[in-house]
Structure formats: structure tokens, C-alpha cells
Design a protein around this motif. Structure first.
Motif, mmCIF file in Angstrom:
data_model
loop_
_atom_site.group_PDB
_atom_site.id
_atom_site.type_symbol
_atom_site.label_atom_id
_atom_site.label_comp_id
_atom_site.label_asym_id
_atom_site.label_seq_id
_atom_site.Cartn_x
_atom_site.Cartn_y
_atom_site.Cartn_z
ATOM 1 N N VAL A 256 9.325 5.088 11.598
ATOM 2 C CA VAL A 256 8.503 6.200 12.085
ATOM 3 C C VAL A 256 8.166 5.889 13.540
ATOM 4 O O VAL A 256 7.690 4.786 13.848
ATOM 5 C CB VAL A 256 7.212 6.352 11.246
ATOM 6 N N LEU B 108 -3.881 -8.241 -1.668
ATOM 7 C CA LEU B 108 -2.924 -7.308 -2.284
ATOM 8 C C LEU B 108 -3.646 -6.250 -3.116
ATOM 9 O O LEU B 108 -3.295 -5.077 -3.064
ATOM 10 C CB LEU B 108 -1.907 -8.074 -3.138
ATOM 11 N N ALA C 222 0.828 -1.208 0.000
ATOM 12 C CA ALA C 222 0.000 0.000 0.000
ATOM 13 C C ALA C 222 0.861 1.258 0.000
ATOM 14 O O ALA C 222 0.593 2.212 -0.757
ATOM 15 C CB ALA C 222 -0.926 -0.016 1.224
ATOM 16 N N GLU D 188 -3.577 -2.975 4.953
ATOM 17 C CA GLU D 188 -4.054 -3.888 5.998
ATOM 18 C C GLU D 188 -4.301 -3.209 7.340
ATOM 19 O O GLU D 188 -4.963 -3.787 8.209
ATOM 20 C CB GLU D 188 -3.019 -5.017 6.142
ATOM 21 N N GLU E 260 10.405 3.457 5.530
ATOM 22 C CA GLU E 260 10.229 2.024 5.767
ATOM 23 C C GLU E 260 11.266 1.581 6.791
ATOM 24 O O GLU E 260 12.452 1.862 6.629
ATOM 25 C CB GLU E 260 10.397 1.256 4.442
ATOM 26 N N ASP F 139 2.144 -0.823 14.653
ATOM 27 C CA ASP F 139 2.372 0.578 15.058
ATOM 28 C C ASP F 139 1.191 1.465 14.646
ATOM 29 O O ASP F 139 0.733 2.321 15.406
ATOM 30 C CB ASP F 139 3.645 1.141 14.403
ATOM 31 N N CYS G 59 5.773 -5.873 10.433
ATOM 32 C CA CYS G 59 4.394 -5.512 10.798
ATOM 33 C C CYS G 59 4.146 -5.767 12.279
ATOM 34 O O CYS G 59 3.892 -6.905 12.669
ATOM 35 C CB CYS G 59 3.414 -6.299 9.942
HETATM 36 C C1 LIG Z 1 3.012 -15.433 3.848
HETATM 37 C C2 LIG Z 1 2.050 -14.471 3.203
HETATM 38 C C3 LIG Z 1 1.659 -14.686 1.901
HETATM 39 C C4 LIG Z 1 0.730 -13.816 1.304
HETATM 40 N N1 LIG Z 1 0.392 -14.021 0.006
HETATM 41 C C5 LIG Z 1 -0.495 -13.188 -0.582
HETATM 42 C C6 LIG Z 1 -0.813 -13.332 -1.967
HETATM 43 O O1 LIG Z 1 -0.223 -14.149 -2.687
HETATM 44 N N2 LIG Z 1 -1.776 -12.511 -2.480
HETATM 45 C C7 LIG Z 1 -2.415 -11.552 -1.727
HETATM 46 O O2 LIG Z 1 -3.283 -10.867 -2.251
HETATM 47 N N3 LIG Z 1 -2.061 -11.343 -0.437
HETATM 48 C C8 LIG Z 1 -1.121 -12.119 0.138
HETATM 49 N N4 LIG Z 1 -0.745 -11.895 1.433
HETATM 50 C C9 LIG Z 1 -1.326 -10.721 2.148
HETATM 51 C C10 LIG Z 1 -0.594 -9.431 1.707
HETATM 52 O O3 LIG Z 1 0.787 -9.632 1.752
HETATM 53 C C11 LIG Z 1 -0.975 -8.261 2.617
HETATM 54 O O4 LIG Z 1 -2.374 -8.139 2.664
HETATM 55 C C12 LIG Z 1 -0.360 -6.953 2.078
HETATM 56 O O5 LIG Z 1 1.036 -7.041 2.045
HETATM 57 C C13 LIG Z 1 -0.768 -5.758 2.928
HETATM 58 O O6 LIG Z 1 -0.102 -4.626 2.403
HETATM 59 P P1 LIG Z 1 0.258 -3.383 3.354
HETATM 60 O O7 LIG Z 1 1.058 -2.442 2.523
HETATM 61 O O8 LIG Z 1 -0.944 -2.905 4.035
HETATM 62 O O9 LIG Z 1 1.169 -4.007 4.467
HETATM 63 P P2 LIG Z 1 2.683 -4.649 4.350
HETATM 64 O O10 LIG Z 1 2.843 -5.136 2.978
HETATM 65 O O11 LIG Z 1 2.727 -5.562 5.461
HETATM 66 O O12 LIG Z 1 3.583 -3.379 4.539
HETATM 67 C C14 LIG Z 1 3.638 -2.629 5.736
HETATM 68 C C15 LIG Z 1 5.037 -2.057 5.846
HETATM 69 O O13 LIG Z 1 5.071 -1.064 6.866
HETATM 70 C C16 LIG Z 1 6.331 -1.151 7.502
HETATM 71 N N5 LIG Z 1 6.229 -0.513 8.824
HETATM 72 C C17 LIG Z 1 5.458 -0.931 9.870
HETATM 73 N N6 LIG Z 1 5.607 -0.079 10.906
HETATM 74 C C18 LIG Z 1 6.494 0.885 10.498
HETATM 75 C C19 LIG Z 1 7.052 2.026 11.145
HETATM 76 N N7 LIG Z 1 6.757 2.350 12.399
HETATM 77 N N8 LIG Z 1 7.920 2.787 10.431
HETATM 78 C C20 LIG Z 1 8.244 2.465 9.141
HETATM 79 N N9 LIG Z 1 7.763 1.397 8.512
HETATM 80 C C21 LIG Z 1 6.882 0.611 9.178
HETATM 81 C C22 LIG Z 1 6.607 -2.630 7.562
HETATM 82 O O14 LIG Z 1 7.971 -2.898 7.767
HETATM 83 C C23 LIG Z 1 6.073 -3.096 6.212
HETATM 84 O O15 LIG Z 1 7.091 -3.115 5.238
HETATM 85 C C24 LIG Z 1 0.187 -12.720 2.041
HETATM 86 C C25 LIG Z 1 0.625 -12.506 3.354
HETATM 87 C C26 LIG Z 1 1.536 -13.366 3.934
HETATM 88 C C27 LIG Z 1 1.988 -13.101 5.344
#
Ligand SMILES: Cc1cc2nc3c(=O)[nH]c(=O)nc-3n(C[C@H](O)[C@H](O)[C@H](O)COP(=O)(O)OP(=O)(O)OC[C@H]3O[C@@H](n4cnc5c(N)ncnc54)[C@H](O)[C@@H]3O)c2cc1C
Length: 407
Positions: A127, A388, A7, A375, A26, A170, A167
Motif C-alpha cells: 500500500v 500478540l 492484527a 502495534e 501485504e 508506513d 515493518c
Molecule cells: C523477534 C520477535 C519475537 C516476538 N515474539 C512475540 C511473542 O512470542 N509473543 C507476543 O505476544 N509478541 C511477540 N512479538 C511481538 C509481536 O510480534 C508484535 O507485537 C505483533 O506482530 C504486532 O502485530 P501487527 O499485526 O500490529 O504487526 P506485524 O505483525 O508486524 O504486521 C504488520 C504487517 O504489515 C505489513 N506492512 C507494513 N507496511 C505495509 C504497506 N505499506 N503495505 C502492505 N503491507 C505493509 C508488514 O509487512 C507486516 O507483515 C515478537 C516480536 C519480535 C520482533
């Protein structure tokens, strides 16, 4: 942007494309750590389904996503990835993957998109707090030991699953402090624990083309067909993750998983097939007579559940014993004692309540200048690329809205 996952990278790229000056912060050394392990390292980026099909695949939150999907949906995502040299392919169930089967290709392409738009990527930068002006709007963040002024912040810090990917919840804490309601955080798409010890003893055994049904007392909550895996604590694999979404928080009756080991055969057809096998192997003991029907390790379990001694000869099996065997093959029961913890879930159920977020902009209805994506929101979808796509679409919309500013 706080959080450089699916995201956050899209939000940053889109905001910069709109002309905003953007820092993407990040905490990990690399962007998209979770993205790189998705889909068993192959990354199921999205689904080829229609909009209405998507909406049905999120528990309750589907309607909230209409605006985000209208702005940036599966086709737009595919075009974006292909324009950064990631050709895609569609598999069974409309699941879209990079043709290379490499999730890292997706992460790298999205980073390239963001950087090309002018985003300044700050990795290894955690952050630690959001900062508010005296009027109560966002005026920056604290990160890496200093203050970063900003008119807007997109909170894209992800959920609670797989904490090693960064994750750690936070975003939930900050949102809560600002007065946002965070709905109960639970695992979704998660392996199941089984009370009986025998599944644990079969750990590592994978079953293909089976149908599992999740039962609450006498009511079948959902069935799923496909692949599953026994594990030391119980069961996992694609169909189990799918069923886990329907595990009630407080079950009204005993929760049972019933495994149809031969879903393609009706009881009558299966009985005829058994008769043929028993005739063919009539001088074998039952533990050796079912080798063509079942994986070896499963035979003692099935016989035990059918009340058949392992050493009885095939030609001595009574009709009642054969019927019991058919019954077991069509519904091998296991008692579900719970789900594995959220840290082992594919996604987190619960999050920042959608009631306090504007679905047309992803803006907080409480704190001016604050936007949410991914998420961290109370959105979770089924397997198949839905999670995703929700992260990418909400990210895109949040980035666009943050760049436009209020009004
Ligand atoms: C094993 C696994 C397999 C998956 N496979 C699929 C799939 O094939 N297809 C699908 O649709 N979904 C899949 N998912 C779900 C999908 O990965 C998540 O729904 C998606 O990544 C959420 O995106 P996001 O950007 O919200 O969070 P994330 O991708 O989790 O990104 C959040 C980021 O924020 C960073 N962060 C957190 N706190 C801080 C802070 N204080 N300061 C700076 N950075 C910070 C983290 O380090 C992280 O990099 C899977 C999940 C897992 C665990």
C-alpha cells in the motif's frame, strides 16, 4: 486491510465473516512474516491470565484495551486456533504456545481462517497511500500501482522493529499526515548496551536462574528472575527484555544493572556454601576453586570485582575477601549505557495516540472510514503473549467495526 500481520489477518477475517468484501494487502510474499519468528519460532500466542492481569501488563494503555478484550480475548483466540487444527499448551507464567512449537502453524491457521471467510489475500502488494474523498473520509488506497476503492481501511502496518519483516513505519506516516498525533517511537523489550567491556567478552554465555535488578542511582526500578545472555554489546535474553521497559528516557542518575548470581541463597547461606567450597578446594588457586559455583568464564570477572587475585590459594582467602566475594555474587554491577535501536526491539513503544482512536470501535476520531489495529497504535505490553493478544483483539474489533460502518 493494509498489513497482513497478526492484527491485519484477524481484522480481515472478522470483517469478511461479518459479510464485508475484503482485500488484505501485504507487502511481503507471505502473510505474518513477523508472526512466524515470534517466541523464537514457537509463537507465544497469548497468556492464560485473567483480564485484569492483562490490563496491568501494558504501560498505561491497558484500559484502552477493555472493549477489544471484551469482544475477543484469550479464550476466543485459543478456540479459533484449535478449530483450525492448532492445539495449544500453557507453559510457565501462563504463556500459551502451539503444541507443535511451530509459529508457522499459527500463521497458516489464521490465514486459513481469513481465506475461509472469503478474504482476498494480495501478497507482494504494498500500500503506497491512503485516498480521501473531497469530504475528507477514506475512499480507498493506492497499492500495486492502482487505486482500490474502499469504504473503510484498517491500518495494521505494525511498528518499527525488525524492519526486515516489513515493518517500516508506513502507518505512522500516513496517520501523521491525516492529523493523528504519533507519540514518540522508541524501542520496548530490547537488549541493553553495557559500558564496561567485560560483558561483551562473555558474548554467548547464558545464565539461568539469576535475578537482575535495574537501578537508577540508589532506586531499584524493577527486578526480574530467569534467564539472560551476554552479547557483544552488553546483555539480552528474557529478563533483560523485561527490564528494558523500565529504562527511563532521561535517567535521573546512573543506570546500573545488578546481577544476583545466587538469588536462591541469602548472604549468610551463600557464605556458608563458600566456606565449604573453599575447604574442599583449599589447595587450588581461586580461579579454579569456584568451578562448582560459577560458569568458568565468569570466575575471573567475579574475582576482579571482589578485588581477589586469581592466583591466591583458597585457604589463604581472608574473611574480608570472602565477604567481598559474597557481595559480588549477590550484586555483580554493570553500567547501562543505553538500549539497542528500535530495529532490534521486540516491540515499538509509542505510536498513533490512543486519544484520537475510539476504543469501542478502533475508528479514527479524525478521519471517517479509517480504523487502527495492532502495534501501529501506542500500545506495548510485557513479554508473555500480551503483545500478540493486543494485536489479535484490536484487529478483531477493527475488522468488525469496519464491516459495520459508521453508526
Ligand atoms: C523477534 C520477535 C519475537 C516476538 N515474539 C512475540 C511473542 O512470542 N509473543 C507476543 O505476544 N509478541 C511477540 N512479538 C511481538 C509481536 O510480534 C508484535 O507485537 C505483533 O506482530 C504486532 O502485530 P501487527 O499485526 O500490529 O504487526 P506485524 O505483525 O508486524 O504486521 C504488520 C504487517 O504489515 C505489513 N506492512 C507494513 N507496511 C505495509 C504497506 N505499506 N503495505 C502492505 N503491507 C505493509 C508488514 O509487512 C507486516 O507483515 C515478537 C516480536 C519480535 C520482533
Amino acid at each position: 486491510m493494509a498489513g497482513g500481520g497478526a492484527a491485519g489477518v484477524l481484522a480481515a477475517g472478522r470483517a469478511a465473516q461479518m459479510g464485508a468484501r475484503v482485500w488484505l494487502m501485504e507487502k511481503n510474499r507471505l502473510l505474518g512474516c513477523k508472526l512466524r519468528i515470534t517466541g523464537k519460532g514457537r509463537c507465544n500466542v497469548t497468556n492464560a491470565g485473567e483480564l485484569e492481569q492483562f490490563i496491568e501488563n501494558y504501560s498505561g494503555a491497558g484500559r484502552f484495551l477493555y472493549s477489544a478484550f471484551h469482544r475477543f480475548f484469550n479464550l476466543e483466540l485459543c478456540r479459533l486456533l484449535e478449530s483450525y487444527s492448532v492445539p495449544l499448551k500453557t507453559e510457565r507464567g501462563g504463556r500459551v504456545f502451539p503444541a507443535s512449537d511451530r509459529a508457522a502453524d499459527v500463521a497458516e491457521a489464521l490465514e486459513k481462517y481469513a481465506v475461509t471467510q472469503g478474504v482476498q489475500v494480495l501478497t507482494s502488494t504494498e500500500v503506497s497511500a491512503l485516498s480521501l474523498s473531497p469530504e475528507g473520509g477514506i475512499n480507498g488506497v493506492r497499492a500495486g500501482g492502482r487505486f482500490w476503492p474502499a469504504d473503510a481501511v484498517v491500518l495494521a502496518t505494525g511498528g518499527l522493529s525488525y524492519p526486515a519483516t516489513g515493518c517500516t513505519g508506513d502507518g505512522y506516516r500516513w496517520a501523521g499526515t491525516l492529523g493523528h498525533h504519533v507519540t514518540e517511537l522508541r524501542p520496548a523489550l530490547v537488549p541493553l548496551e553495557i559500558r564496561e567491556p567485560w560483558p561483551g567478552a562473555l558474548s554467548g554465555l547464558a545464565l539461568k536462574n539469576v535475578e537482575a535488578g535495574l537501578w537508577e542511582g540508589a532506586r531499584c526500578l524493577r527486578r526480574a528472575f530467569g534467564e539472560m545472555l551476554f552479547a557483544r554489546f552488553g546483555v539480552t535474553g528474557p529478563i533483560i527484555l523485561l527490564l528494558s521497559r523500565d529504562v527511563p528516557e532521561k535517567p535521573a542518575g546512573a543506570l546500573t544493572l545488578k546481577l544476583d548470581l545466587k538469588p536462591a541463597l541469602s548472604e549468610e547461606v551463600l557464605d556458608r556454601r563458600l566456606l565449604r567450597d573453599l575447604l574442599k578446594f583449599q589447595r587450588r588457586q581461586m580461579k579454579n576453586a569456584l568451578r562448582e559455583l560459577l560458569p568458568k568464564a565468569l570466575i575471573p570477572v567475579v574475582l576482579r570485582h571482589s578485588g581477589i587475585p586469581e592466583d591466591v590459594f583458597a585457604d589463604q582467602l581472608t574473611k574480608a575477601q570472602r565477604q567481598a566475594l559474597v557481595h559480588t555474587l549477590k550484586g555483580l554491577p554493570m553500567t547501562v549505557s543505553g538500549t539497542r535501536p528500535v530495529a532490534e526491539a521486540v516491540v515499538t513503544r509509542g505510536g498513533v495516540s490512543l486519544k484520537e482512536v475510539n476504543p469501542r470501535t478502533m475508528a479514527s476520531r479524525i478521519t471517517p472510514g479509517l480504523y487502527f489495529a495492532g502495534e501501529v497504535l501506542d500500545i506495548d505490553g510485557r513479554t508473555g503473549g500480551y503483545n500478540l493478544q493486543a494485536a489479535f483483539s484490536t484487529g478483531w474489533l477493527a475488522g468488525e467495526s469496519a464491516a459495520r460502518g459508521p453508526g
